[in-house]
Design an enzyme around this catalytic site. Structure first.
Site, PDB file in Angstrom:
ATOM      1  N   GLU A  38       0.823  -1.213   0.000  1.00 44.61           N
ATOM      2  CA  GLU A  38       0.000   0.000   0.000  1.00 44.61           C
ATOM      3  C   GLU A  38       0.855   1.260   0.000  1.00 44.61           C
ATOM      4  O   GLU A  38       1.949   1.264   0.552  1.00 44.61           O
ATOM      5  CB  GLU A  38      -0.830   0.041   1.287  1.00 44.61           C
ATOM      6  N   CYS A  67       4.174  -5.698  16.029  1.00 48.50           N
ATOM      7  CA  CYS A  67       3.569  -4.708  16.928  1.00 48.50           C
ATOM      8  C   CYS A  67       2.065  -5.004  17.073  1.00 48.50           C
ATOM      9  O   CYS A  67       1.381  -5.260  16.097  1.00 48.50           O
ATOM     10  CB  CYS A  67       3.794  -3.296  16.387  1.00 48.50           C
ATOM     11  N   CYS A  92      -0.758  -2.965  15.081  1.00 48.89           N
ATOM     12  CA  CYS A  92      -0.520  -2.671  13.666  1.00 48.89           C
ATOM     13  C   CYS A  92      -1.082  -3.772  12.764  1.00 48.89           C
ATOM     14  O   CYS A  92      -0.821  -4.958  12.966  1.00 48.89           O
ATOM     15  CB  CYS A  92       0.976  -2.510  13.419  1.00 48.89           C
ATOM     16  N   SER A 102      10.595   6.259   9.243  1.00 48.53           N
ATOM     17  CA  SER A 102       9.966   5.999  10.538  1.00 48.53           C
ATOM     18  C   SER A 102      10.315   4.577  10.931  1.00 48.53           C
ATOM     19  O   SER A 102      10.158   3.645  10.137  1.00 48.53           O
ATOM     20  CB  SER A 102       8.448   6.169  10.408  1.00 48.53           C
ATOM     21  N   SER A 162       9.413   5.132  16.664  1.00 50.76           N
ATOM     22  CA  SER A 162       8.149   4.721  17.283  1.00 50.76           C
ATOM     23  C   SER A 162       8.495   3.897  18.521  1.00 50.76           C
ATOM     24  O   SER A 162       9.044   2.797  18.392  1.00 50.76           O
ATOM     25  CB  SER A 162       7.325   3.870  16.313  1.00 50.76           C
ATOM     26  N   ASN A 175      -5.556   4.138  15.124  1.00 52.27           N
ATOM     27  CA  ASN A 175      -6.520   3.887  14.063  1.00 52.27           C
ATOM     28  C   ASN A 175      -6.954   2.440  14.281  1.00 52.27           C
ATOM     29  O   ASN A 175      -6.196   1.520  14.009  1.00 52.27           O
ATOM     30  CB  ASN A 175      -5.807   4.072  12.717  1.00 52.27           C
ATOM     31  N   CYS A 221      -1.679   2.053   8.226  1.00 46.83           N
ATOM     32  CA  CYS A 221      -0.682   1.071   7.846  1.00 46.83           C
ATOM     33  C   CYS A 221      -1.184  -0.377   7.712  1.00 46.83           C
ATOM     34  O   CYS A 221      -1.521  -1.020   8.691  1.00 46.83           O
ATOM     35  CB  CYS A 221       0.340   1.184   8.972  1.00 46.83           C
TER      36      CYS A 221
HETATM   37  N1  SAH Z   1       7.785   0.169  11.083  1.00 45.79           N
HETATM   38  C1  SAH Z   1       7.932   1.597  11.035  1.00 45.79           C
HETATM   39  C2  SAH Z   1       7.114   2.270   9.928  1.00 45.79           C
HETATM   40  C3  SAH Z   1       5.718   1.756   9.703  1.00 45.79           C
HETATM   41  S1  SAH Z   1       4.558   2.119  10.986  1.00 45.79           S
HETATM   42  C4  SAH Z   1       7.592   2.194  12.413  1.00 45.79           C
HETATM   43  O1  SAH Z   1       7.252   1.447  13.313  1.00 45.79           O
HETATM   44  O2  SAH Z   1       7.727   3.389  12.590  1.00 45.79           O
HETATM   45  C5  SAH Z   1       4.412   3.865  10.923  1.00 45.79           C
HETATM   46  C6  SAH Z   1       3.774   4.475  12.144  1.00 45.79           C
HETATM   47  O3  SAH Z   1       2.408   4.085  12.229  1.00 45.79           O
HETATM   48  C7  SAH Z   1       4.425   4.050  13.446  1.00 45.79           C
HETATM   49  O4  SAH Z   1       4.643   5.175  14.268  1.00 45.79           O
HETATM   50  C8  SAH Z   1       3.392   3.120  14.062  1.00 45.79           C
HETATM   51  O5  SAH Z   1       3.498   3.129  15.448  1.00 45.79           O
HETATM   52  C9  SAH Z   1       2.101   3.731  13.561  1.00 45.79           C
HETATM   53  N2  SAH Z   1       0.956   2.815  13.520  1.00 45.79           N
HETATM   54  C10 SAH Z   1       0.910   1.541  13.128  1.00 45.79           C
HETATM   55  N3  SAH Z   1      -0.330   1.033  13.251  1.00 45.79           N
HETATM   56  C11 SAH Z   1      -1.113   2.037  13.711  1.00 45.79           C
HETATM   57  C12 SAH Z   1      -2.504   2.152  14.039  1.00 45.79           C
HETATM   58  N4  SAH Z   1      -3.321   1.127  13.920  1.00 45.79           N
HETATM   59  N5  SAH Z   1      -2.935   3.341  14.489  1.00 45.79           N
HETATM   60  C13 SAH Z   1      -2.099   4.398  14.622  1.00 45.79           C
HETATM   61  N6  SAH Z   1      -0.793   4.356  14.322  1.00 45.79           N
HETATM   62  C14 SAH Z   1      -0.296   3.189  13.877  1.00 45.79           C
END
Ligand code: SAH
Length: 355
Positions: free
Chosen positions: A92, A116, A119, A199, A222, A298, A341
């Site tokens: 995506e 995570c 996510c 990120s 993060s 989200n 994401c």
């Molecule tokens: N792996 C990298 C980049 C992808 S995630 C990272 O962890 O930074 C990018 C950002 O989206 C990260 O800050 C992560 O914590 C956040 N993220 C992932 N899933 C999410 C969700 N469901 N709601 C809000 N933020 C989210």
């Protein structure tokens, strides 16, 4: 075995590849323009490049690797794309309208190994790394989409490009680094380093690779938890790196590129919205070249995790601000189109083919 994409070569290598099939340097520059200036998706469209050169290159390289499979536009203007790659895997990308520019959110891997809890991408594990050209082509496709259908009020400022889509960019560092060099190169996409941001969930080996490179881009870390135990629970794989170590490496990087690192904190009701967590983050961040972004969760459709009430997010922010930490609440765009994401791909995978 897939052939590499021609877009995976940095401009100098591209000229070498053309020289390697016995062609002069200016031909290399011609091909380069068809990749970056007026991107074409089939060899025949390189109208001023002789057939034998196109054939010679096509024997070793593929030209285009993304099939746009879905495009959704949110009420707030966010555009979300699902691409099918040459091997059938899907990734995506998102275009997010900001005040006076757009932000491109792009993917670095198919799936992700970091696991995570909050996510969507993590759910299916890691499928594979993207190759550099597959990363660059996301940006090219998004640029073309904006050219076909401009967004009102955006002018012609370059987009910001953030690696906040699917995957952990520092888990695929060599390809991410190369894609950034191609994006930054003036004979490539010519995007300034100030506009590009990685990120990361902060795995130690990845942060060390970033520090050992010459890359100059923004960094977001993060952190997931306010102490090591909490972090391991929410982000099991990157959580193997202690917060202290991740913060040290991020601070060292910030000093090198002379740009503050952003600490990203996803706000989950009852899990990551407690005042003591805000105080611990303040202690971690204080006196360092950091600022904090609070990202309301989200929610995933199959999950019990929720975003806290807004009042609680404001209270959390106040604690950090009172401790002297610059703290921002990030609106998350495209809620109505599953723009967080990995969510669009996940919906497709769980819906099965034909949906
Ligand atoms: N792996 C990298 C980049 C992808 S995630 C990272 O962890 O930074 C990018 C950002 O989206 C990260 O800050 C992560 O914590 C956040 N993220 C992932 N899933 C999410 C969700 N469901 N709601 C809000 N933020 C989210």
């Amino acid at each position: 075995m897939l052939k590499p994409l021609l877009h995976s070569l940095v401009p100098e290598e591209l000229e070498d590849a053309v020289a390697a099939v016995g062609q002069p340097a200016w031909r290399g520059r011609q091909v380069r323009d068809w990749l970056h200036r007026h991107p074409v998706r089939d060899w025949a469209a390189m109208s001023n490049v002789p057939g034998p050169l196109r054939h010679a290159l096509a024997e070793k390289y593929d030209l285009w690797g993304l099939v746009p499979t879905e495009r959704q536009v949110s009420r707030d203007g966010t555009r979300k794309f699902l691409f099918t790659l040459r091997d059938g895997a899907t990734v995506e990308s998102v275009i997010i309208p900001m005040n006076d520019h757009t932000t491109f959110c792009i993917s670095s891997q198919v799936g992700c190994a970091m696991a995570c809890r909050f996510c969507a991408t993590a759910r299916g594990g890691l499928v594979r790394n993207l190759e550099p050209g597959e990363i660059v082509q996301q940006v090219l496709h998004l640029l073309a989409d904006l050219q076909d259908e401009p967004m009102a009020g955006m002018g012609d400022r370059q987009p910001n490009v953030v690696f906040m889509g699917m995957g952990e960019p520092l888990d695929n560092f060599p390809a991410v680094e190369r894609s950034i060099l191609i994006m930054q190169h003036e004979a490539g996409l010519g995007i300034s380093r100030r506009r590009i941001r990685i990120s990361t969930s902060g795995p130690e080996e990845g942060l060390e690779m970033l520090l050992g490179s010459d890359l100059q881009v923004g960094l977001t870390l993060s952190i997931g938890g306010s102490d090591d135990q909490e972090r391991r629970r929410i982000m099991p794989v990157p959580g193997r790196t202690t917060l202290a170590r991740a913060a040290d490496l991020a601070a060292e990087y910030a000093a090198r590129v002379r740009r503050r690192t952003t600490i990203a904190w996803v706000m989950i009701e009852g899990r990551t919205d407690e005042p003591e967590q805000a105080r611990r983050i303040a202690a971690l961040v204080a006196g360092r070249p950091f600022k904090v972004n609070l990202i309301p969760l989200n929610p995933l459709d199959d999950d019990k995790l929720a975003s806290p009430p807004f009042q609680k997010i404001l209270a959390f922010q106040s604690i950090l601000k009172d401790a002297g930490v610059d703290t921002f609440i990030r609106a998350s765009g495209g809620q109505d189109i599953a723009a967080a994401c990995g969510q669009l791909r996940r919906r497709r995978l769980t819906a099965g083919p034909g949906k």
